[in-house]
Motif scaffolding. Structure first.
Motif, PDB file in Angstrom:
ATOM      1  N   UNK A  50     -40.462  36.360  70.760  1.00 30.32           N
ATOM      2  CA  UNK A  50     -40.972  37.466  69.951  1.00 30.32           C
ATOM      3  C   UNK A  50     -39.878  38.490  69.675  1.00 30.32           C
ATOM      4  N   UNK A  51     -39.139  38.876  70.731  1.00 28.64           N
ATOM      5  CA  UNK A  51     -38.105  39.890  70.535  1.00 28.64           C
ATOM      6  C   UNK A  51     -36.966  39.339  69.683  1.00 28.64           C
TER       7      UNK A  51
ATOM      8  N   UNK B  35     -37.312  37.175  67.306  1.00 26.52           N
ATOM      9  CA  UNK B  35     -37.813  37.200  65.928  1.00 26.52           C
ATOM     10  C   UNK B  35     -37.765  38.615  65.376  1.00 26.52           C
ATOM     11  N   UNK B  36     -38.088  39.592  66.212  1.00 24.26           N
ATOM     12  CA  UNK B  36     -38.063  40.991  65.774  1.00 24.26           C
ATOM     13  C   UNK B  36     -36.642  41.400  65.362  1.00 24.26           C
ATOM     14  N   UNK B  37     -35.653  40.995  66.166  1.00 20.50           N
ATOM     15  CA  UNK B  37     -34.263  41.349  65.837  1.00 20.50           C
ATOM     16  C   UNK B  37     -33.842  40.720  64.516  1.00 20.50           C
TER      17      UNK B  37
ATOM     18  N   UNK C  60     -35.723  39.644  62.124  1.00 16.93           N
ATOM     19  CA  UNK C  60     -36.480  40.245  61.022  1.00 16.93           C
ATOM     20  C   UNK C  60     -35.872  41.589  60.625  1.00 16.93           C
ATOM     21  N   UNK C  61     -35.572  42.421  61.615  1.00 14.09           N
ATOM     22  CA  UNK C  61     -34.998  43.734  61.320  1.00 14.09           C
ATOM     23  C   UNK C  61     -33.678  43.576  60.583  1.00 14.09           C
ATOM     24  N   UNK C  62     -32.873  42.600  61.014  1.00 14.69           N
ATOM     25  CA  UNK C  62     -31.577  42.372  60.375  1.00 14.69           C
ATOM     26  C   UNK C  62     -31.782  42.010  58.900  1.00 14.69           C
TER      27      UNK C  62
ATOM     28  N   UNK D 214     -34.459  42.490  57.053  1.00 15.33           N
ATOM     29  CA  UNK D 214     -35.153  43.525  56.290  1.00 15.33           C
ATOM     30  C   UNK D 214     -34.218  44.668  55.900  1.00 15.33           C
TER      31      UNK D 214
END
Ligand code: NA
Ligand code: NA
Lengths: 437, 302, 176
Positions: free
Chosen positions: A275-276, A278-280, A282-284, A286
């Motif tokens: 999950x984390x 994927x979050x990283x 995604x943030x990159x 986005x």
């Protein structure tokens, strides 16, 4: 073009910021800001927020983080090894060996996802570690991945084709069908390249796979069952009408979680890590998308893309010359813009040129997709290059160089399309439409 | 001076062509002193960004489907009350009554209203023949706004929220089996690939409004304002004519594509009118005195 | 020194908290999409589902910006920086300077935009009818967090000579 000086400043700032190592998303914001200040008196900051907000709060984008997450989960299961166990006996004997799994994997996943970035992260997460372990040459691993992932844009579903279809008012279903054969041909050309390059190259010396009898090969194919069933679930949910393209991504995540649990590799720790991670990612992505959306607004105000298209329209070219001019035009534009922006910024001028020249508009959609695919891997702004850099920590120049053969293959693909237009037009014309339902 | 004019729809859409004509009219009328440049296909600002962008001066002028903003002010949805009007003429009558109030509402949002053009009337796309409202029960109906969702509820259809970009795929895969839109949408999207019937129910005629940023407008000299107002009047008239012409063109196109196109059966129309009564009442409850005055004046003029 | 270490822990904790909130939004996206499908299959309605998923998308992106920076996940072209050799510090100073200024610009206008959405009473155009400023708070908060993170690393770079961003060693995608 009377605005030569502002254009020069604009390009200079772009290369300065990107080249000097400023983070890509922020560099794009900076360039866009300079463009706004140079070319319009509209308030740059307010307009930036309007674009950033709508580009990052959109429903159609939600598929992206979910597919990224799915990739992170699969990566933490034995699924990637299994996929290789299943595929390697069949591909190991081909010249080029397991590099083909990159292309086959991307082709299959392209049928699930409408985005090139999602295809790239999902397949790359699984294949890069496995191919590295087997000593495949890094340039070939990275290059084929960068190129083949762009099939996500051509093989339906495809975000680019949706945007193109809506922009020119053409049937999206027809466009989707038009993408199938060219997508497969392009995948075939990538594979042919891998075979030839592997045969000719001296550096190509991967760890050989153990030889296997047919019975064993077939038995090993059972390892493919989880991957295949996952893909079937995602594609099936879409084509059977249970889910929209976006919702299918949710099937992907849940399916991946089920697979991981079935293998016993789903722990609280791996769940959290996936999950984390994927979050990283995604943030990159986005942050870059945010910058790109502002840059595309700024480009709209500068009038550059339209000006160039106008210029071409003024030459009064023959059909082939026109296509060549557009090829060069979109390659240049693709260096600086993402594909969807290139399409919406220029279509108003290009569409009449195409129709007037008597070029089939469905066919041209596929032409556009090929050039947009190229844009994904051309520096300085190429999305797959960015994503691969985030994944492999290689320099962008290294990745871009590794992807050059793929770029050239796509150029060849354009000529294949021109020589055999039926590749794109046959399927949409001949698959019988359900008349009236 | 140069005014950038964001448009949400493709350059070949008649709204965009009318807007391009308006832009040219202003540019020529002012002798190039004020150049209006259109940016179709949402290439500058997308549809849902345009109102805010013009309101806050990020663009000086723009065009937007007005009823998209009825969550902010019910008056913006006066053109989209289902089954209140049932023809172009009736709609134009309603709009002539509502226009000053809407223009005032826009002014409160820092927008100067210039002109608006109706879309062709909204009809009902179906995957089967229907005779009465009863036949609609259980059909998966694409909703995209509060009003369309409510309509589904009142008719017993199952509302499924499908965004414009996913419409074709939703129809292809059966996620949605029916939707309400103009003949133009169905023609543009080649809906005959998926659905069989188009019922002309003239549910409502939504309008695209063109407005300028109020501060930018106030900054113009009187001569320029006069040119703009003239051009706006011309564009409104041309737009209305083109909308009417286009309606017939798209209906013929749907037929050619293989769809059954025609007026809705009387029983269906009656059932829908009853639903229209309910929804008009609900709209009035939100819209207050200003809305009540419009609808009452409209009904008494019929 | 103790105060500096405490501040370091607090700031890193704040960035991590942003990442965790973003992860919560990611789970929410999945939840909303699943609920929407369940609703559709059972003939129920989940009005505004796509809009809420969009807001969660924004939350999942913006809240994690600083967290991603702190873990070195944001990408850049570092070819020239490597070429600078012992002058690399100056290159980093330039990058973090530009980064801090741009991120602050972004944060300033994210706040302003959110404020104006509230002031203009802008309501979502979808079925959800949400006042737009509420979901936009995630953009404002995330942008501020990113700006703080950039200034944090810039100051560290100036004071200690090192910006302190370490690529995540557990990030196995490096595969080395
Ligand atoms: Na695809
Ligand atoms: Na590029």
């Amino acid at each position: 073009m009377e605005q030569l000086a502002p254009i020069a400043i604009f390009l200079f700032v772009l290369f300065l910021l990107l080249g000097s190592g400023v983070w890509v998303g922020l560099a794009l914001m900076g360039v866009a800001y300079v463009g706004m200040e140079l070319f319009t008196s509209r308030p740059a900051g307010d307009a930036m927020i309007t674009k950033i907000w709508s580009s990052s709060s959109s429903w159609t984008l939600t598929a992206l983080p979910l597919f990224i997450w799915m990739g992170e989960i699969l990566y933490r299961t034995r699924l990637s090894e299994d996929m290789f166990k299943g595929l390697s006996p069949w591909m190991a004997r081909l010249p080029g060996g397991l590099v083909h799994t990159n292309i086959v994997g991307c082709t299959v996943f392209a049928a699930v996802s409408g985005s090139s970035a999602a295809t790239l992260t999902t397949v790359g997460k699984m294949s890069i570690p496995e191919l590295r372990r087997r000593n495949y040459p890094e340039t070939m691993v990275i290059g084929t991945l960068a190129g083949a992932a762009t099939l996500g844009l051509m093989i339906p579903p495809s975000l680019t084709l949706i945007v193109y279809g809506v922009t020119i008012n053409e049937s999206i279903t027809k466009l989707f069908m038009a993408g199938v054969l060219p997508g497969l041909v392009l995948a075939g050309m990538f594979m042919a390249y891998v075979a030839i390059a592997a045969t000719l190259s001296k550096d190509f010396d991967p760890t050989p796979e153990p030889p296997m009898r047919l019975a064993d090969k077939l038995r090993n194919s059972r390892f493919l069952i989880p991957v295949i069933s996952l893909i079937l679930v995602v594609i099936g949910s879409m084509y059977l009408g249970y889910a929209t393209a976006t919702e299918a991504a949710a099937f992907g995540v849940i399916g991946a979680l089920v697979l991981a649990a079935a293998q016993g590799s789903l722990t609280r720790a791996t769940f959290g890590e996936s999950l984390m991670g994927a979050v990283r990612t995604t943030a990159m992505i986005m942050l870059i998308l945010a910058g790109a959306s502002f840059l595309s607004l700024s480009m709209g105000f500068t009038g550059l893309p339209r000006g160039l298209a106008d210029l071409i329209a003024g030459f009064e070219l023959t059909r082939f010359e026109l296509l060549m001019a557009l090829l060069v035009f979109y390659i240049v534009l693709g260096c600086f813009l993402d594909g969807i922006s290139s399409v919406v910024l220029t279509m108003a001028v290009v569409e009449p040129m195409i129709r007037q020249a008597g070029i089939d508009i469905i066919w041209f959609g596929i032409f556009i997709v090929v050039v947009v695919e190229m844009a994904q891997i051309t520096p300085p702004i190429g999305f797959n290059l960015f994503v691969l850099q985030g994944m492999t920590r290689h320099e962008m120049t290294f990745i871009a160089r590794a992807a050059i053969p793929m770029f050239l293959i796509m150029v060849v693909m354009v000529f294949v399309l021109i020589a055999f237009p039926e590749l794109a037009t046959w399927l949409p014309e001949n698959i019988r439409q359900r008349p009236g339902g | 001076e140069k005014w950038d004019m964001p448009l949400a729809y493709a350059a070949t859409n008649f709204h965009s062509e009318v807007a391009a004509g308006f832009a040219q009219c202003v540019t020529e009328g002012t002798g190039g002193a004020l150049e209006v440049v259109t940016h179709p296909s949402g290439s500058l600002f997308g549809g849902n960004e345009i109102k805010r962008a013009v309101q806050t001066g990020q663009a000086n002028i723009g065009e937007r489907l007005l009823s998209a903003h009825q969550n902010e002010n019910p008056l913006y949805g006066v053109d989209s009350i289902p089954f209140l009007v049932s023809s172009f003429d009736e709609h134009e009558k309603l709009w002539s009554i509502a226009e000053p109030a809407v223009s005032e509402a826009l002014a409160e949002d820092n927008l100067h209203y210039l002109y608006s053009v109706p879309w062709p009337p909204q009809g009902l796309y179906m995957n089967k023949a229907v005779e009465t409202v009863e036949d609609l029960k259980g059909v998966k109906f694409r909703s995209y706004s509060a009003a369309t969702a409510r309509m589904a509820e009142l008719t017993g259809m199952i509302p499924v929220q499908v965004e414009a970009a996913e419409l074709s795929q939703a129809l292809a895969t059966g996620v949605a089996e029916s939707f309400v839109s103009s003949g133009a949408t169905g023609y543009d999207r080649k809906v005959w690939e998926h659905l069989s019937h188009f019922y002309e129910v003239d549910a409502w005629l939504p309008r695209n409004a063109v407005f300028a940023n109020m501060d930018a407008w106030n900054g113009l000299d009187d001569a320029t304002k006069a040119v703009m107002t003239d051009c706006a009047a011309k564009a409104a008239a041309e737009g209305l004519q083109r909308s009417m012409d286009y309606t017939q063109f798209t209906l013929d196109g749907l037929k050619e594509g293989g769809m059954t196109v025609g007026r809705a059966p009387d029983a269906l129309v009656e059932g829908l009118k009853a639903i229209g009564e309910t929804m008009t009442q609900e709209w009035l409850d939100q819209a207050g005195d200003a809305g009540r005055a419009i609808v009452e004046q409209y009904k008494s003029s019929m | 020194m103790a105060a500096a270490r405490a501040l370091r822990r607090i700031l890193d904790g704040v960035y991590l908290a942003g990442g965790v909130i973003a992860a919560g939004f990611m789970l929410a996206i999945l939840g909303i999409i699943v609920l929407q499908m369940l609703a559709r299959w059972t003939g129920q309605v989940f009005p505004g589902a796509t809009d809420y998923a969009g807001y969660c998308m924004a939350g999942a992106s913006f809240f994690a910006l600083a967290y991603a920076l702190n873990h070195g996940a944001h990408i850049r072209v570092s070819l020239m920086l490597s070429a600078l050799g012992r002058f690399r510090w100056w290159g980093e100073l330039w990058c973090f300077g530009i980064g801090a200024v741009t991120a602050t610009f972004f944060a300033r206008y994210a706040i302003k935009g959110t404020y104006w959405s509230w002031k203009l009473n802008e309501i979502s155009q979808g079925l959800d009818k949400t006042p737009v400023w509420i979901p936009q708070l995630s953009m404002a908060a995330g942008a501020v967090l990113l700006a703080v993170c950039f200034w944090d690393h810039l100051i560290r770079l100036i004071v200690t000579g090192d910006h302190g961003i370490r690529r995540d060693l557990v990030d196995q995608s490096r595969g080395e």
